[in-house]
Enzyme design. Structure first.
Site, short mmCIF file in Angstrom:
data_model
loop_
_atom_site.label_atom_id
_atom_site.label_comp_id
_atom_site.label_asym_id
_atom_site.label_seq_id
_atom_site.Cartn_x
_atom_site.Cartn_y
_atom_site.Cartn_z
N SER A 9 10.33 -1.50 1.15
CA SER A 9 9.42 -1.61 2.30
C SER A 9 9.98 -2.55 3.36
O SER A 9 10.11 -3.76 3.16
CB SER A 9 8.05 -2.11 1.82
OG SER A 9 7.20 -2.23 2.93
N HIS A 34 10.69 2.71 3.26
CA HIS A 34 9.25 2.75 3.52
C HIS A 34 8.94 1.93 4.77
O HIS A 34 9.36 0.77 4.89
CB HIS A 34 8.51 2.18 2.30
CG HIS A 34 7.02 2.24 2.39
ND1 HIS A 34 6.31 3.37 2.04
CD2 HIS A 34 6.10 1.32 2.77
CE1 HIS A 34 5.02 3.14 2.20
NE2 HIS A 34 4.86 1.91 2.64
N ASP A 36 5.91 0.58 7.34
CA ASP A 36 4.47 0.33 7.49
C ASP A 36 4.12 0.12 8.96
O ASP A 36 4.56 -0.86 9.57
CB ASP A 36 4.09 -0.95 6.74
CG ASP A 36 4.22 -0.77 5.24
OD1 ASP A 36 3.56 0.11 4.69
OD2 ASP A 36 5.00 -1.54 4.63
N MET A 38 1.03 -0.68 11.49
CA MET A 38 -0.34 -1.22 11.45
C MET A 38 -0.88 -1.38 12.86
O MET A 38 -0.11 -1.56 13.80
CB MET A 38 -0.34 -2.59 10.77
CG MET A 38 0.29 -2.59 9.39
SD MET A 38 0.27 -4.25 8.71
CE MET A 38 1.28 -3.99 7.24
N HIS A 67 4.32 5.05 6.60
CA HIS A 67 2.96 4.79 6.14
C HIS A 67 2.15 4.26 7.31
O HIS A 67 2.35 3.11 7.73
CB HIS A 67 3.04 3.77 4.98
CG HIS A 67 1.74 3.28 4.47
ND1 HIS A 67 1.64 2.15 3.68
CD2 HIS A 67 0.48 3.76 4.60
CE1 HIS A 67 0.38 1.96 3.34
NE2 HIS A 67 -0.35 2.91 3.90
N MET A 69 -1.02 2.78 8.84
CA MET A 69 -2.30 2.11 8.58
C MET A 69 -2.99 1.93 9.92
O MET A 69 -3.19 0.81 10.40
CB MET A 69 -2.04 0.75 7.91
CG MET A 69 -1.67 0.89 6.46
SD MET A 69 -0.83 -0.59 5.86
CE MET A 69 0.84 -0.10 6.21
N MET A 138 -2.58 2.81 -2.91
CA MET A 138 -2.42 1.38 -2.59
C MET A 138 -2.81 0.56 -3.81
O MET A 138 -3.92 0.70 -4.33
CB MET A 138 -3.31 0.99 -1.40
CG MET A 138 -2.87 1.56 -0.05
SD MET A 138 -1.14 1.32 0.35
CE MET A 138 -0.97 -0.46 0.30
N ASP A 176 2.16 1.53 -3.89
CA ASP A 176 2.58 0.56 -2.86
C ASP A 176 1.76 -0.73 -2.97
O ASP A 176 0.54 -0.70 -2.79
CB ASP A 176 2.36 1.23 -1.49
CG ASP A 176 2.79 0.38 -0.31
OD1 ASP A 176 3.38 -0.69 -0.52
OD2 ASP A 176 2.52 0.82 0.83
C1 DX5 Z 1 1.08 -3.35 2.55
C2 DX5 Z 1 2.21 -2.38 2.78
C3 DX5 Z 1 3.30 -2.47 1.79
C4 DX5 Z 1 3.99 -3.80 1.66
C5 DX5 Z 1 4.37 -3.96 0.22
O1 DX5 Z 1 0.04 -3.03 3.38
O2 DX5 Z 1 1.72 -1.05 2.77
O3 DX5 Z 1 4.26 -1.42 1.96
O4 DX5 Z 1 5.12 -3.94 2.47
O5 DX5 Z 1 4.91 -5.23 0.03
P1 DX5 Z 1 5.04 -5.88 -1.41
O6 DX5 Z 1 5.89 -4.97 -2.24
O7 DX5 Z 1 5.67 -7.21 -1.12
O8 DX5 Z 1 3.64 -6.00 -1.99
ZN ZN Z 2 3.15 0.68 2.79
#
Ligand code: DX5
Ligand code: ZN
Length: 217
Positions: A9, A34, A36, A38, A67, A69, A138, A176
């Protein structure tokens, strides 16, 4: 049995040395990257936007597992596609017209993933599971890296595996949040196909070796 897929990630990368981190990912056994995205609305944090990701997409040779969010993720399908993304994951909780969004993602040539928050049961996907390429569970509340794994996720993975098998779906199960060697092993035993890991990989003394260990769980 097939080896588990590993999707490091980006959120936990060192953005001061992004090129070095991406070089390591490229040289590692990681399967995907991956990403993210947001919006500070659906989740209480903001990460990175498309100008930064265009640069990441140029540096990273692995398929992009994106991903979102964000509310109304369908507004950004074209931008996600323009990055060259392989997979676009949207949250069930943000899509009242989930079937339409899934079809739009596929019509744009990407694989379609649907993400569930920790409190959302896997049963909500029973009428769409055969349309999905992946379900992303999640195992923390989305928004931040470095949180603690929620153990109930293991039972959700098992329930989802049953749902997928009963329906004859080909959907992969990705997990994740809080994934490390210990929780990763438990997830693989429960039936997960893909592990996302941020801190466990990017904060490891040797990222390439950590990815190798995760591949061999
Ligand atoms: C959280 C993200 C994850 C995050 C995971 O909202 O969707 O992808 O980066 O990080 P770790 O593996 O450190 O929990
Ligand atoms: Zn994620």
């Amino acid at each position: 049995m097939n080896k588990v897929l590993i999707s490091p990630s980006l959120l936990s990368a060192d953005f001061g040395c992004l090129k070095d981190d991406m070089d390591k990912i490229n040289r590692s056994e990681a399967d995907w990257l991956h990403i993210d995205i947001m919006d500070g609305v659906f989740v209480p944090n903001i990460s990175f936007g498309f100008p930064v990701l265009e640069y990441v997409a140029k540096l990273c040779k692995k398929p992009l597992d994106v991903h979102l969010m964000i509310v109304q993720p369908e507004k950004f399908i074209k931008e996600v596609k323009a990055l060259g993304s392989m997979m676009m994951n949207v949250h069930y909780e943000t899509c009242p017209h989930l079937h339409r969004v899934v079809q739009m993602i596929k019509d744009n040539g990407m694989k379609a993933g649907v993400t569930l928050n920790p409190a959302t049961p896997v049963s909500v996907l029973s009428d769409i599971i055969t349309d999905l390429d992946m379900v992303l569970l999640m195992s923390v509340n989305p928004g931040f890296g470095g949180q603690k794994f929620i153990p109930n996720t293991l039972s959700k993975v098992r329930k989802l595996r049953e749902l997928i098998e009963e329906a004859g779906s080909e959907a992969l199960i990705e997990v994740d949040g809080g994934v490390n060697l210990e929780t990763g092993r438990q997830l693989v035993d429960a039936g997960a196909d893909v592990l996302v890991a941020g801190n466990a990989i990017f904060k490891a003394p040797d990222m390439i070796d950590m990815i190798h260990k995760m591949k061999n769980l």
